[in-house]
Design a protein around this motif. Structure first.
Motif, PDB file in Angstrom:
ATOM      1  N   VAL A   1       0.862  -1.180   0.000  1.00 48.54           N
ATOM      2  CA  VAL A   1       0.000   0.000   0.000  1.00 48.54           C
ATOM      3  C   VAL A   1       0.892   1.222   0.000  1.00 48.54           C
ATOM      4  CG1 VAL A   1      -1.989  -1.022   1.195  1.00 48.54           C
ATOM      5  CG2 VAL A   1      -0.252   0.169   2.511  1.00 48.54           C
ATOM      6  N   VAL A   2       0.383   2.284  -0.584  1.00 51.06           N
ATOM      7  CA  VAL A   2       1.036   3.585  -0.515  1.00 51.06           C
ATOM      8  C   VAL A   2       0.373   4.311   0.645  1.00 51.06           C
ATOM      9  CG1 VAL A   2       1.227   5.821  -1.666  1.00 51.06           C
ATOM     10  CG2 VAL A   2       1.655   3.717  -2.951  1.00 51.06           C
TER      11      VAL A   2
ATOM     12  N   VAL B   1       0.381  -2.138  -6.228  1.00 49.05           N
ATOM     13  CA  VAL B   1      -0.214  -1.250  -5.227  1.00 49.05           C
ATOM     14  C   VAL B   1      -1.674  -1.664  -5.024  1.00 49.05           C
ATOM     15  CG1 VAL B   1      -0.817   1.129  -4.637  1.00 49.05           C
ATOM     16  CG2 VAL B   1       1.342   0.650  -5.814  1.00 49.05           C
ATOM     17  N   GLU B   2      -1.951  -2.214  -3.864  1.00 49.56           N
ATOM     18  CA  GLU B   2      -3.314  -2.637  -3.524  1.00 49.56           C
ATOM     19  C   GLU B   2      -4.221  -1.435  -3.305  1.00 49.56           C
ATOM     20  OE1 GLU B   2      -5.044  -5.840  -2.734  1.00 49.56           O
ATOM     21  OE2 GLU B   2      -3.523  -6.288  -4.234  1.00 49.56           O
ATOM     22  N   GLU B   3      -3.656  -0.419  -2.640  1.00 54.25           N
ATOM     23  CA  GLU B   3      -4.476   0.734  -2.277  1.00 54.25           C
ATOM     24  C   GLU B   3      -3.579   1.912  -1.920  1.00 54.25           C
ATOM     25  OE1 GLU B   3      -8.331   1.361   0.641  1.00 54.25           O
ATOM     26  OE2 GLU B   3      -7.456  -0.633   0.363  1.00 54.25           O
ATOM     27  N   VAL B   4      -4.117   3.126  -2.074  1.00 52.36           N
ATOM     28  CA  VAL B   4      -3.425   4.334  -1.635  1.00 52.36           C
ATOM     29  C   VAL B   4      -4.194   4.868  -0.434  1.00 52.36           C
ATOM     30  CG1 VAL B   4      -2.709   6.672  -2.243  1.00 52.36           C
ATOM     31  CG2 VAL B   4      -2.604   4.854  -3.963  1.00 52.36           C
ATOM     32  N   LEU B   5      -3.506   4.954   0.703  1.00 50.51           N
ATOM     33  CA  LEU B   5      -4.122   5.422   1.943  1.00 50.51           C
ATOM     34  C   LEU B   5      -3.598   6.818   2.249  1.00 50.51           C
ATOM     35  CD1 LEU B   5      -3.653   2.146   4.026  1.00 50.51           C
ATOM     36  CD2 LEU B   5      -5.622   2.833   2.651  1.00 50.51           C
ATOM     37  N   ARG B   6      -4.521   7.747   2.519  1.00 52.81           N
ATOM     38  CA  ARG B   6      -4.142   9.145   2.750  1.00 52.81           C
ATOM     39  C   ARG B   6      -4.714   9.641   4.075  1.00 52.81           C
ATOM     40  NH1 ARG B   6      -5.596   8.806  -2.791  1.00 52.81           N
ATOM     41  NH2 ARG B   6      -3.999   9.616  -4.189  1.00 52.81           N
TER      42      ARG B   6
ATOM     43  N   LEU C   1      -3.040   4.376   8.869  1.00 57.09           N
ATOM     44  CA  LEU C   1      -1.814   3.620   9.158  1.00 57.09           C
ATOM     45  C   LEU C   1      -2.166   2.340   9.913  1.00 57.09           C
ATOM     46  CD1 LEU C   1       1.234   3.329   9.052  1.00 57.09           C
ATOM     47  CD2 LEU C   1       1.377   4.725  11.129  1.00 57.09           C
ATOM     48  N   THR C   2      -3.094   2.439  10.844  1.00 55.34           N
ATOM     49  CA  THR C   2      -3.566   1.248  11.564  1.00 55.34           C
ATOM     50  C   THR C   2      -4.162   0.250  10.578  1.00 55.34           C
ATOM     51  OG1 THR C   2      -3.981   2.556  13.554  1.00 55.34           O
ATOM     52  CG2 THR C   2      -5.131   0.440  13.384  1.00 55.34           C
ATOM     53  N   ARG C   3      -4.895   0.754   9.607  1.00 55.76           N
ATOM     54  CA  ARG C   3      -5.476  -0.111   8.565  1.00 55.76           C
ATOM     55  C   ARG C   3      -4.382  -0.803   7.762  1.00 55.76           C
ATOM     56  NH1 ARG C   3      -8.604   2.213   3.715  1.00 55.76           N
ATOM     57  NH2 ARG C   3      -9.054   0.310   2.584  1.00 55.76           N
ATOM     58  N   ALA C   4      -3.339  -0.057   7.395  1.00 55.15           N
ATOM     59  CA  ALA C   4      -2.220  -0.648   6.643  1.00 55.15           C
ATOM     60  C   ALA C   4      -1.541  -1.748   7.457  1.00 55.15           C
ATOM     61  CB  ALA C   4      -1.210   0.431   6.250  1.00 55.15           C
ATOM     62  N   LEU C   5      -1.326  -1.500   8.749  1.00 54.71           N
ATOM     63  CA  LEU C   5      -0.701  -2.503   9.607  1.00 54.71           C
ATOM     64  C   LEU C   5      -1.596  -3.737   9.762  1.00 54.71           C
ATOM     65  CD1 LEU C   5       0.864  -0.137  12.303  1.00 54.71           C
ATOM     66  CD2 LEU C   5       2.065  -1.393  10.494  1.00 54.71           C
ATOM     67  N   SER C   6      -2.893  -3.528   9.772  1.00 50.48           N
ATOM     68  CA  SER C   6      -3.831  -4.661   9.814  1.00 50.48           C
ATOM     69  C   SER C   6      -3.742  -5.487   8.533  1.00 50.48           C
ATOM     70  CB  SER C   6      -5.265  -4.168   9.997  1.00 50.48           C
ATOM     71  OG  SER C   6      -5.427  -3.575  11.250  1.00 50.48           O
ATOM     72  N   MET C   7      -3.579  -4.802   7.403  1.00 49.35           N
ATOM     73  CA  MET C   7      -3.440  -5.502   6.128  1.00 49.35           C
ATOM     74  C   MET C   7      -2.168  -6.352   6.117  1.00 49.35           C
ATOM     75  SD  MET C   7      -4.732  -2.482   3.559  1.00 49.35           S
ATOM     76  CE  MET C   7      -4.809  -3.432   2.041  1.00 49.35           C
ATOM     77  N   VAL C   8      -1.123  -5.874   6.775  1.00 48.12           N
ATOM     78  CA  VAL C   8       0.113  -6.650   6.906  1.00 48.12           C
ATOM     79  C   VAL C   8      -0.152  -7.877   7.778  1.00 48.12           C
ATOM     80  CG1 VAL C   8       2.424  -6.667   7.930  1.00 48.12           C
ATOM     81  CG2 VAL C   8       1.720  -4.750   6.495  1.00 48.12           C
ATOM     82  N   ALA C   9      -0.809  -7.665   8.910  1.00 55.32           N
ATOM     83  CA  ALA C   9      -1.099  -8.771   9.825  1.00 55.32           C
ATOM     84  C   ALA C   9      -1.976  -9.832   9.159  1.00 55.32           C
ATOM     85  CB  ALA C   9      -1.781  -8.235  11.085  1.00 55.32           C
ATOM     86  N   GLU C  10      -2.884  -9.395   8.291  1.00 58.89           N
ATOM     87  CA  GLU C  10      -3.774 -10.319   7.575  1.00 58.89           C
ATOM     88  C   GLU C  10      -3.101 -10.926   6.345  1.00 58.89           C
ATOM     89  OE1 GLU C  10      -6.957  -7.658   6.718  1.00 58.89           O
ATOM     90  OE2 GLU C  10      -7.637  -7.595   8.803  1.00 58.89           O
TER      91      GLU C  10
ATOM     92  N   VAL D   1       4.702   1.692   1.331  1.00 59.23           N
ATOM     93  CA  VAL D   1       5.555   2.646   0.626  1.00 59.23           C
ATOM     94  C   VAL D   1       5.114   4.047   1.032  1.00 59.23           C
ATOM     95  CG1 VAL D   1       6.339   3.475  -1.632  1.00 59.23           C
ATOM     96  CG2 VAL D   1       5.752   1.056  -1.324  1.00 59.23           C
ATOM     97  N   THR D   2       6.072   4.868   1.450  1.00 62.79           N
ATOM     98  CA  THR D   2       5.764   6.240   1.851  1.00 62.79           C
ATOM     99  C   THR D   2       6.843   7.185   1.325  1.00 62.79           C
ATOM    100  OG1 THR D   2       5.061   7.608   3.722  1.00 62.79           O
ATOM    101  CG2 THR D   2       6.934   6.151   4.092  1.00 62.79           C
TER     102      THR D   2
END
Length: 132
Positions: free
Chosen positions: A34-35, A62-67, A80-89, A96-97
């Motif tokens: 994710v970005v 790139v699965e998704e761009v999170l802003r 950011l919490t969502r991105a970390l959850s995607m990693v855990a899942e 990428v930042t």
């Protein structure tokens, strides 16, 4: 890197070796990322585009761009919490930042996020900074 007779590989090297093995079996899977862009200004499109280009340069999907528009520490950052959850899942294996400060304005918080990613077998990719 050798460590007491053991070879340890970085998460990036493990992913690269896994991709090579998959390619040799005739199946190529791109690394999913994710970005993540967090700024105090509403215009985040330039940084997001640069991150997307960087990911494509490395052949990452790139699965998704999170802003987010915040300067809060990581626990108060829903995207950011969502991105970390995607990693855990195991939905993604990298974030990428554009700048390390986009993860957190406090170095220790940024280091904590990186350690969380490392323990999950994931990575944080920060765009290289061009000299002025």
């Amino acid at each position: 890197m050798a460590l007491q007779g053991k070879i340890t590989r970085s998460p990036h090297d493990q992913l690269r070796r896994s991709a090579l093995a998959a390619a040799s079996r005739g199946r190529i899977e791109r690394v999913k990322v994710v970005v993540y862009v967090s700024t105090l200004t509403p215009d985040r499109s330039t940084a997001a585009r640069a991150c997307r280009d960087y990911a494509e340069l490395h052949d990452w999907h790139v699965e998704e761009v999170l802003r987010e528009t915040t300067n809060e520490p990581p626990p108060q950052r829903p995207e950011l919490t969502r991105a970390l959850s995607m990693v855990a899942e195991r939905t993604i294996v990298g974030i990428v930042t554009a700048h390390r400060s986009m993860i957190s304005p406090v170095d220790t918080d940024g280091t904590s996020v990186e350690e969380t990613l490392r323990r999950a077998g994931a990575f944080l990719a920060v765009l290289p900074q061009r000299p002025a």
